[in-house]
Design an enzyme around this catalytic site. Structure first.
Site, short mmCIF file in Angstrom:
data_model
loop_
_atom_site.label_atom_id
_atom_site.label_comp_id
_atom_site.label_asym_id
_atom_site.label_seq_id
_atom_site.Cartn_x
_atom_site.Cartn_y
_atom_site.Cartn_z
N HIS A 1 -18.65 20.94 4.33
CA HIS A 1 -19.55 19.98 4.97
C HIS A 1 -18.93 18.59 5.01
O HIS A 1 -19.32 17.74 5.81
CB HIS A 1 -20.88 19.91 4.23
CG HIS A 1 -21.60 21.20 4.17
ND1 HIS A 1 -22.11 21.83 5.28
CD2 HIS A 1 -21.88 22.03 3.13
CE1 HIS A 1 -22.67 22.97 4.92
NE2 HIS A 1 -22.55 23.12 3.62
N HIS B 1 -18.33 11.12 -1.20
CA HIS B 1 -18.00 11.95 -0.03
C HIS B 1 -18.22 11.11 1.23
O HIS B 1 -18.75 10.00 1.15
CB HIS B 1 -18.85 13.23 -0.03
CG HIS B 1 -20.31 12.92 0.08
ND1 HIS B 1 -21.12 12.79 -1.02
CD2 HIS B 1 -21.11 12.65 1.15
CE1 HIS B 1 -22.34 12.48 -0.63
NE2 HIS B 1 -22.36 12.38 0.68
N HIS C 1 -19.10 10.68 5.60
CA HIS C 1 -19.77 11.15 6.83
C HIS C 1 -19.16 10.46 8.04
O HIS C 1 -18.78 9.29 7.97
CB HIS C 1 -21.26 10.82 6.78
CG HIS C 1 -21.99 11.49 5.67
ND1 HIS C 1 -22.57 12.73 5.79
CD2 HIS C 1 -22.23 11.09 4.39
CE1 HIS C 1 -23.14 13.06 4.63
NE2 HIS C 1 -22.94 12.08 3.76
N HIS D 1 -20.48 7.80 0.56
CA HIS D 1 -21.63 7.90 -0.35
C HIS D 1 -21.15 8.12 -1.78
O HIS D 1 -20.61 9.19 -2.09
CB HIS D 1 -22.55 9.05 0.07
CG HIS D 1 -23.31 8.75 1.32
ND1 HIS D 1 -23.84 9.72 2.12
CD2 HIS D 1 -23.64 7.57 1.89
CE1 HIS D 1 -24.47 9.14 3.15
NE2 HIS D 1 -24.34 7.84 3.03
N THR E 1 -29.34 13.55 2.31
CA THR E 1 -29.24 13.67 3.77
C THR E 1 -28.79 15.06 4.20
O THR E 1 -28.47 15.29 5.36
CB THR E 1 -28.27 12.62 4.34
OG1 THR E 1 -26.94 12.92 3.86
CG2 THR E 1 -28.67 11.20 3.93
N THR E 2 -28.74 16.00 3.25
CA THR E 2 -28.42 17.40 3.54
C THR E 2 -29.48 18.27 2.87
O THR E 2 -30.18 17.79 1.96
CB THR E 2 -27.05 17.81 2.96
OG1 THR E 2 -27.13 17.76 1.53
CG2 THR E 2 -25.93 16.90 3.44
C1 SG4 Z 1 -22.58 16.09 0.82
O1 SG4 Z 1 -22.71 17.33 1.47
C2 SG4 Z 1 -22.05 16.29 -0.61
O2 SG4 Z 1 -20.85 17.04 -0.57
C3 SG4 Z 1 -23.09 16.96 -1.48
O3 SG4 Z 1 -22.60 17.03 -2.82
C4 SG4 Z 1 -24.36 16.13 -1.48
O4 SG4 Z 1 -25.36 16.78 -2.26
C5 SG4 Z 1 -24.86 15.99 -0.06
O5 SG4 Z 1 -23.85 15.39 0.75
C6 SG4 Z 1 -26.07 15.07 0.00
O6 SG4 Z 1 -25.75 13.81 -0.56
O7 SG4 Z 1 -25.50 11.43 -0.55
N1 SG4 Z 1 -25.43 12.57 1.68
S1 SG4 Z 1 -26.09 12.51 0.23
O8 SG4 Z 1 -27.53 12.42 0.37
O9 SG4 Z 1 -25.10 15.35 -4.03
C7 SG4 Z 1 -25.64 16.33 -3.52
C8 SG4 Z 1 -22.55 18.25 -3.43
O10 SG4 Z 1 -22.80 19.25 -2.82
C9 SG4 Z 1 -26.69 17.08 -4.23
C10 SG4 Z 1 -22.15 18.21 -4.84
ZN ZN Z 2 -23.75 11.70 2.00
#
Ligand code: SG4
Ligand code: ZN
Length: 225
Positions: free
Chosen positions: A64, A89, A91, A108, A175-176
């Site tokens: 992702h 990570h 976006h 983020h 956001t996921t």
């Molecule tokens: C990204 O997919 C990260 O890789 C996820 O991290 C993360 O989920 C997800 O985004 C949502 O995070 O800051 N965009 S966000 O709201 O941190 C979590 C993992 O999968 C639970 C570890």
């Molecule tokens: Zn994010």
């Protein structure tokens, strides 16, 4: 569960709430993220105290996004609440909008406190001068989805912060999927600059991995003075 979530097509954002029983908030939550930041309320918010170490532990392409995980020891103090830095990570384009405008990318920095609450520091990324840390990330990111591998010790997360740590704050969600409404969003007002070529390299792997903006449902967005 059959279809896995994605950013387009059958598993796209409009379907997230139906893909799995645990994802209901994606469809019916009233505090979802990201949002378009328009009106803000100037407030005396606590200074962000970021005590981050100078390198990431591992880097992973999780299907992702590209993510760097941190070892214990990096923290954020938000007032008197202590959060641990877990990972950063990316976006593309940015998920948050400012006055209806996207940025080329958004980073983020995900932090968690002992009660399980999350604080995500968002950094908007504009195209301009190269950022050494982001360039290193792009050079070393795994091209295909797979397990986490050791990150280059020269990737300093502190180098991906603007000079000024002014921020917008509002209550929101992941956001996921599962779109859990457990996030204190701390979006820095000042973007950082990264090389256009580095954005283009990230876009080769992830051309579009941003959830559309969600209704603010009359939430206030505070802006630090
Ligand atoms: C990204 O997919 C990260 O890789 C996820 O991290 C993360 O989920 C997800 O985004 C949502 O995070 O800051 N965009 S966000 O709201 O941190 C979590 C993992 O999968 C639970 C570890
Ligand atoms: Zn994010």
């Amino acid at each position: 569960e059959g279809t896995h979530w994605s950013y387009e097509g059958a598993g796209g954002p409009g379907k997230w709430g139906d893909l799995d029983a645990t994802n209901k908030a994606c469809a019916v939550g009233l505090q979802q993220s990201p949002i378009d930041i328009e009106a803000t309320v100037k407030s005396q918010l606590p200074a962000l105290k970021l005590n981050w170490g100078k390198s990431a532990d591992t880097i992973v392409n999780n299907g992702h996004t590209i993510q760097l995980n941190f070892a214990e020891g990096s923290t954020l103090m938000l007032g008197d609440v202590k959060y641990k830095l877990l990972q950063v990570h990316f976006h593309r384009p940015s998920e948050h909008m400012i006055g209806g405008k996207n940025f080329p990318m958004e980073a983020h920095f995900v932090h968690r406190n002992d009660a399980g609450g999350l604080a995500v520091v968002g950094v908007l990324m504009a195209e301009g001068k190269p950022n050494a840390a982001f360039s290193k990330i792009v050079k070393t990111m795994p091209a295909a989805e797979g397990p986490a591998v050791k990150a280059d010790a020269a990737i300093d997360p502190r180098a991906m912060l603007p000079h000024k740590l002014s921020y917008f704050r509002y209550p929101g969600s992941l956001t996921t999927p599962p779109c859990s409404e457990v996030v204190e969003w701390l979006l820095l007002t000042d973007p950082i600059q990264v090389a256009a070529a580095d954005v283009a390299a990230f876009a080769q792997l992830y051309p579009m991995n941003a959830r559309p903006v969600q209704k603010d449902n009359r939430r206030y967005v505070l802006r630090s003075i």
